[in-house]
Design an enzyme around this catalytic site. Structure first.
Site, PDB file in Angstrom:
ATOM      1  N   LYS A   1       0.845  -1.210   0.000  1.00 18.70           N
ATOM      2  CA  LYS A   1       0.000   0.000   0.000  1.00 18.70           C
ATOM      3  C   LYS A   1       0.875   1.254   0.000  1.00 18.70           C
ATOM      4  O   LYS A   1       1.816   1.347   0.792  1.00 18.70           O
ATOM      5  CB  LYS A   1      -0.901  -0.032   1.244  1.00 18.70           C
ATOM      6  CG  LYS A   1      -1.832   1.171   1.423  1.00 18.70           C
ATOM      7  CD  LYS A   1      -2.816   0.923   2.561  1.00 18.70           C
ATOM      8  CE  LYS A   1      -3.795   2.072   2.758  1.00 18.70           C
ATOM      9  NZ  LYS A   1      -3.262   3.192   3.532  1.00 18.70           N
TER      10      LYS A   1
ATOM     11  N   GLY B   1      -8.207   7.221  -1.550  1.00 19.30           N
ATOM     12  CA  GLY B   1      -7.916   8.648  -1.484  1.00 19.30           C
ATOM     13  C   GLY B   1      -9.026   9.474  -2.106  1.00 19.30           C
ATOM     14  O   GLY B   1      -9.064   9.635  -3.329  1.00 19.30           O
TER      15      GLY B   1
ATOM     16  N   SER C   1      -2.069   4.624  -3.504  1.00 24.03           N
ATOM     17  CA  SER C   1      -2.475   5.433  -2.342  1.00 24.03           C
ATOM     18  C   SER C   1      -1.394   6.439  -1.988  1.00 24.03           C
ATOM     19  O   SER C   1      -0.205   6.145  -2.097  1.00 24.03           O
ATOM     20  CB  SER C   1      -2.705   4.491  -1.139  1.00 24.03           C
ATOM     21  OG  SER C   1      -2.972   5.215   0.039  1.00 24.03           O
TER      22      SER C   1
ATOM     23  N   GLY D   1     -11.577   5.643   3.455  1.00 24.78           N
ATOM     24  CA  GLY D   1     -11.030   5.896   4.790  1.00 24.78           C
ATOM     25  C   GLY D   1     -11.937   6.697   5.692  1.00 24.78           C
ATOM     26  O   GLY D   1     -12.846   6.164   6.336  1.00 24.78           O
TER      27      GLY D   1
ATOM     28  N   HIS E   1      -1.867   7.717   1.134  1.00 24.64           N
ATOM     29  CA  HIS E   1      -2.216   7.709   2.550  1.00 24.64           C
ATOM     30  C   HIS E   1      -3.210   8.836   2.871  1.00 24.64           C
ATOM     31  O   HIS E   1      -3.141   9.478   3.906  1.00 24.64           O
ATOM     32  CB  HIS E   1      -0.942   7.872   3.387  1.00 24.64           C
ATOM     33  CG  HIS E   1      -0.917   7.106   4.680  1.00 24.64           C
ATOM     34  ND1 HIS E   1      -0.285   5.898   4.821  1.00 24.64           N
ATOM     35  CD2 HIS E   1      -1.442   7.383   5.900  1.00 24.64           C
ATOM     36  CE1 HIS E   1      -0.406   5.483   6.077  1.00 24.64           C
ATOM     37  NE2 HIS E   1      -1.126   6.366   6.744  1.00 24.64           N
TER      38      HIS E   1
ATOM     39  N   ARG F   1      -1.524  12.187   3.750  1.00 25.52           N
ATOM     40  CA  ARG F   1      -0.961  12.414   5.089  1.00 25.52           C
ATOM     41  C   ARG F   1       0.545  12.212   5.189  1.00 25.52           C
ATOM     42  O   ARG F   1       1.146  12.433   6.240  1.00 25.52           O
ATOM     43  CB  ARG F   1      -1.654  11.500   6.098  1.00 25.52           C
ATOM     44  CG  ARG F   1      -3.070  11.943   6.347  1.00 25.52           C
ATOM     45  CD  ARG F   1      -3.845  10.940   7.126  1.00 25.52           C
ATOM     46  NE  ARG F   1      -3.508  10.838   8.521  1.00 25.52           N
ATOM     47  CZ  ARG F   1      -3.956  11.652   9.476  1.00 25.52           C
ATOM     48  NH1 ARG F   1      -4.730  12.663   9.144  1.00 25.52           N
ATOM     49  NH2 ARG F   1      -3.634  11.468  10.731  1.00 25.52           N
TER      50      ARG F   1
HETATM   51  C1  LIG Z   1      -6.628   9.406  10.824  1.00 26.76           C
HETATM   52  C2  LIG Z   1      -6.044   8.487   9.794  1.00 26.76           C
HETATM   53  C3  LIG Z   1      -5.308   7.384  10.220  1.00 26.76           C
HETATM   54  C4  LIG Z   1      -4.768   6.502   9.267  1.00 26.76           C
HETATM   55  N1  LIG Z   1      -4.079   5.392   9.687  1.00 26.76           N
HETATM   56  C5  LIG Z   1      -3.566   4.526   8.772  1.00 26.76           C
HETATM   57  C6  LIG Z   1      -2.869   3.338   9.169  1.00 26.76           C
HETATM   58  O1  LIG Z   1      -2.684   3.048  10.337  1.00 26.76           O
HETATM   59  N2  LIG Z   1      -2.395   2.516   8.181  1.00 26.76           N
HETATM   60  C7  LIG Z   1      -2.578   2.793   6.854  1.00 26.76           C
HETATM   61  O2  LIG Z   1      -2.150   2.039   5.992  1.00 26.76           O
HETATM   62  N3  LIG Z   1      -3.231   3.907   6.456  1.00 26.76           N
HETATM   63  C8  LIG Z   1      -3.741   4.765   7.373  1.00 26.76           C
HETATM   64  N4  LIG Z   1      -4.420   5.876   6.954  1.00 26.76           N
HETATM   65  C9  LIG Z   1      -4.636   6.079   5.510  1.00 26.76           C
HETATM   66  C10 LIG Z   1      -5.896   5.331   5.037  1.00 26.76           C
HETATM   67  O3  LIG Z   1      -5.752   3.951   5.118  1.00 26.76           O
HETATM   68  C11 LIG Z   1      -6.256   5.664   3.575  1.00 26.76           C
HETATM   69  O4  LIG Z   1      -5.129   5.452   2.754  1.00 26.76           O
HETATM   70  C12 LIG Z   1      -6.772   7.082   3.381  1.00 26.76           C
HETATM   71  O5  LIG Z   1      -7.433   7.553   4.528  1.00 26.76           O
HETATM   72  C13 LIG Z   1      -7.718   7.086   2.178  1.00 26.76           C
HETATM   73  O6  LIG Z   1      -8.199   8.343   1.927  1.00 26.76           O
HETATM   74  P1  LIG Z   1      -9.675   8.865   2.357  1.00 26.76           P
HETATM   75  O7  LIG Z   1      -9.647   8.969   3.860  1.00 26.76           O
HETATM   76  O8  LIG Z   1      -9.712  10.198   1.687  1.00 26.76           O
HETATM   77  O9  LIG Z   1     -10.696   7.900   1.855  1.00 26.76           O
HETATM   78  C14 LIG Z   1      -4.951   6.768   7.887  1.00 26.76           C
HETATM   79  C15 LIG Z   1      -5.692   7.887   7.476  1.00 26.76           C
HETATM   80  C16 LIG Z   1      -6.244   8.737   8.404  1.00 26.76           C
HETATM   81  C17 LIG Z   1      -7.071   9.904   7.940  1.00 26.76           C
END
Ligand SMILES: Cc1cc2nc3c(=O)[nH]c(=O)nc-3n(C[C@H](O)[C@H](O)[C@H](O)COP(=O)(O)O)c2cc1C
Length: 341
Positions: free
Chosen positions: A212, A268, A234, A290, A236, A239
């Protein structure tokens, strides 16, 4: 069943850090980490949502009467729609919600099982943040996917022992977490990964490996060379790095380069069945959502998650009906157009 708006209203009363905007687009929460925002100016999160609006759906209502079937599969596991709950860790701290991470994980896994789809779980600084969710997946007959941070070898070996003793559908590793400052400075730090390191991970596993955090053709080809069974296109949710391309912008070229050899998931900024349709048309096999799924869990627990996915499924069905797609495999590139504005 609760509507998307009802779920949002319920969530709004239960969070202090997320504003629960009408459209979750990263504008109000720019730079808020901890919080739910994107890193820096927040432009990567915002772009994920904005660029999706440039993909338009081609209507086709002259292909006879159809009843769209949204079902699909992931690693041999049948799902009611190819949309999954993304891994989200630190729910209390990031959303300002009272729900514990354990309760949140249970709600995500159970809500996904109820909706006949799959939930991903997250990882964190302490080993319990990985093994706790993994145990919960094991207790649910392996109906879930755990996600491991890209730790240096010591951290990986520690976690792999648990993975290989558990019933779990697959292991994901969010290699883009190398960009999270908090984890870069932890006692066992995270690092960016080589093809050889990913290959070593794949060979040590007895379940499928999902990589990922893929945002380029080169990265996708390296993940394939390492033996990855799937990738998640992705950033993330914006972030880990400011000023990246959006995931929908890079999806097409990655899908063309992989030519169906590796399962492609994407996340995303996906907010509706329409958005899911666009990703499938551009070559994805599935979509992760997410923040909005997290809010649905905060709003109404497992039932909120199940309702959220049913809303998305109905929207996807409607788009499929209006574009002449009876099955998920009918959703092809010619069903959409990418416009300039
Ligand atoms: C608060 C928060 C915590 C997250 N924690 C993780 C995590 O622990 N592991 C991970 O692979 N992605 C993490 N993500 C990323 C999400 O898995 C994902 O890639 C992303 O949120 C997708 O975008 P969207 O929220 O716009 O749908 C996190 C995202 C947010 C907003």
């Amino acid at each position: 069943m609760k509507t998307m708006n009802e779920l949002k209203q319920l969530a709004k009363a239960k969070v202090t850090k997320c504003r629960v905007c009408p459209i979750c687009n990263g504008l109000a929460c720019k730079g808020e980490i901890p919080g739910v925002g994107g890193k820096g100016t927040g432009s990567s999160f915002v772009r994920n949502v904005e660029q999706l609006k440039k993909v338009k759906i081609r209507m086709d209502v002259t292909c006879g009467a159809i009843t769209p079937d949204t079902s699909s599969e992931l690693f041999g596991n049948k799902v009611s729609l190819p949309v999954y709950a993304a891994p989200i860790a630190g729910i209390t701290n990031n959303f300002g919600a009272e729900i514990t991470d354990t309760q949140y994980t249970a709600d995500i896994l159970d809500g996904c099982i109820q909706a006949k789809t799959i939930g991903f779980t997250g990882d964190g600084k302490f080993i319990e943040m990985f093994t706790g969710p993994l145990k919960m997946i094991d207790e649910r007959n392996g109906l879930g996917i755990c996600t491991m941070k890209p730790w240096v070898k010591e951290g990986i070996d520690l976690r792999l022992e648990y993975v290989n003793q558990s019933n779990v559908l697959a292991l994901a590793t969010d290699i883009d977490s190398a960009g999270l400052p908090l984890l870069r400075n932890s006692e066992i730090p995270v690092e960016t990964k080589s093809t050889a390191a990913l290959k070593e991970l794949k060979e040590a596993l007895r379940v499928p490996l999902i990589v990922k955090g893929i945002m380029s053709v080169e990265s996708a080809l390296r993940a394939k060379e390492a033996g990855a069974d799937a990738i998640v296109v992705s950033n993330h949710g914006g972030r880990v790095l400011d000023e990246t391309l959006s995931t929908i912008e890079v999806l097409d070229e990655i899908a063309q380069a992989l030519e169906g050899s590796v399962t492609i998931l994407v996340d995303g900024g996906f907010r509706s069945g329409h958005d899911v349709f666009k990703a499938l048309a551009l070559g994805a096999d599935g979509v992760l959502i997410g923040r909005p799924v997290s809010l649905a869990a905060i709003a109404d627990g497992a039932q909120g998650v199940a309702d959220y996915f049913e809303n998305i499924r109905k929207e996807l069905m409607d788009v499929m009906l209006m574009s002449g797609c009876a099955t998920i495999s009918d959703i092809t590139r010619d069903k959409i157009a990418v416009v300039k504005d």
